[in-house]
Design an enzyme around this catalytic site. Structure first.
Site, PDB file in Angstrom:
ATOM      1  CB  CYS A  93      33.947  43.784  40.232  1.00 41.60           C
ATOM      2  SG  CYS A  93      35.364  44.835  39.906  1.00 41.60           S
ATOM      3  CG  LEU A  94      29.608  40.139  38.116  1.00 50.37           C
ATOM      4  CD1 LEU A  94      28.844  39.721  36.871  1.00 50.37           C
ATOM      5  CD2 LEU A  94      28.699  40.040  39.344  1.00 50.37           C
TER       6      LEU A  94
END
Length: 445
Positions: A93-94
């Protein structure tokens, strides 16, 4: 567009590989540059310290206009969530990957690339990863503080168990109990039939195998220190605490057993030392068959001996038992330095698969130095573009020993005690210099 994306990916891979970064590595099969493997080595003073974390990058034809798809591989078969932003199913998750909502300006742009993604992932591997979970950034309640401590403890344990120990056991083909299964038959390089060569896609792609083995030898004492720290904080058999943000299928469950991890670390070190020693016998067989590697190493040995003679270098080089796969280097300490007057012997062992497998070097003469591990393994960096040139390796080792003002770099922490003294207070540095000089004097006795 497709050709442009391939050109861009190829250039980024080349740039990263030339940088000789000690915490990032990338690789792909020659036939498939759109599928890239990457390795991040966990940062110092975090629960991820010196762990080996692998990621898979899949670049689409619209790259760099669109970001690649990134998947975490080091997840214990989908059972371990190593970070609030790195899920057990491999999701990373970025905001720059579009896998997490971010502030304006944090989204993907064509100016970013493979290295910026890797650095963003590496930044998640912090000293307090609990704070990476949205809503827990400023958690200061007593219960949150306990969760933070508990989270660090279990990540440290699983970093050792999964990212280091399991990985090395698989590479070395040893069981968790130290057992060794029957070795697979080796294909004779001279006699194999070209018609029976396996298709490249059917061969396991393990580009970081040799790198991780060599880095394990660098960081072995740090791994043992992490075990001792863990033993002081938790008891064997104690279950991991579940975090408030961990779900049933996206968690890190288990229990502590640092005594078992310590035993397995010792077994890996023993197996690596035995593998290195085995290269000598393999090398003699290769020499008898006059293989390309044997001839190449013999020629390089002769050229370096001549170079030492004509350059005025006092260092001496000889083959052990006439074996071109085992060299003995005698290093004479540089005049007017703390090494002045020292005489140190280092054994260079080469694999019959050199340069695919890089040389393993060990100082047989004890030397108290921040770039030499307690067992004599030197920490040095040879340019990746010249990894087949043994002279470059020797020069890099000597440069590491003699460097007057090295920059502080915790990625070179291979001798924890010496490193701490070297980079400590003025008095610490004096103690370091005295111990270094003592080892120099002992080398002459």
């Amino acid at each position: 567009m497709a050709d442009q994306s391939v050109f861009r990916i190829t250039k980024e891979l080349s740039d990263l590989q030339k940088n000789s970064d000690l915490s990032l590595a990338v690789a792909c099969r020659d036939i498939d540059v759109r599928n890239v493997k990457a390795l991040i080595i966990g940062p110092h003073e975090t629960p991820y310290e010196f762990g080996f974390f692998e990621f898979a990058f899949k670049f689409n034809k619209e790259y760099p206009r669109k970001s690649p798809q990134v998947t975490a591989i080091t997840t214990n078969g989908g059972r371990s969530r190593f970070n609030p932003n790195i899920y057990a199913n491999g999701r990373v998750c970025l905001s720059i990957l579009g896998t997490w909502r971010g502030e304006r300006g944090e989204e993907w742009s064509a100016a970013q690339g493979l290295e910026s993604i890797l650095l963003s992932i590496q930044s998640l591997m912090s000293a307090n990863p609990y704070e990476n979970e949205p809503g827990f950034e400023d958690a200061n309640e007593p219960s949150d503080q306990k969760h933070q401590k508990d989270y660090v403890q279990k990540i440290r344990h699983e970093t050792l168990r999964i990212s280091v120990i399991q990985r090395l056991e698989e590479y070395l083909r040893i069981g968790s109990d130290g057992s060794v299964p029957p070795a697979a038959p080796k294909r004779d390089e001279l006699d194999h039939d070209m018609d029976t060569i396996e298709d490249e896609s059917s061969v396991p792609f393990e580009p970081f195998k040799d790198l991780c083995k060599r880095r394990f030898l660098w960081y072995y004492d740090s791994y043992l220190a992490a075990v001792q720290k863990g033993k002081q904080e938790v008891k064997d058999g104690e279950y991991f605490a579940r975090m408030p943000f961990e779900g049933s299928s996206n968690t890190m469950d288990g229990k502590f057993n640092y005594s078992e991890l310590e035993r397995r670390l010792h077994a890996i070190k023993k197996a690596l030392d035995e593998e290195t020693e085995g290269w000598a016998a393999e090398g003699l067989e290769a020499k008898a068959k006059d293989t390309t590697v044997a001839v190449n190493l013999q020629r390089q040995f002769e050229q370096i001996v001549e170079y030492f003679k004509h350059s005025g270098a006092a260092h001496n080089l000889e083959l052990v038992d006439g074996n071109p796969f085992v060299w003995m280097l005698t290093y004479f300490g540089k005049p007017m330095t703390n090494l002045d007057g020292g005489l140190f012997r280092a054994k260079l062992c080469f694999s019959p698969r050199f340069p695919e497998e890089q040389p393993r070097i060990k100082f047989e003469t004890r030397l108290f130095h921040h770039r030499i591990a307690a067992d004599g393994t030197p920490c040095y960096v040879a340019p990746s573009s010249r990894r087949e040139d043994v002279k470059v390796h020797i020069e890099a080792i000597i440069d590491a020993l003699e460097e007057d003002h090295p920059p502080y770099d915790p990625r070179t922490l291979v001798h924890p005690e010496a490193f701490k003294l070297y980079w400590g207070s003025t008095e610490d540095r004096r103690v370091y210099n005295r111990r270094l000089r003592r080892s120099v004097q002992q080398s002459m006795e």
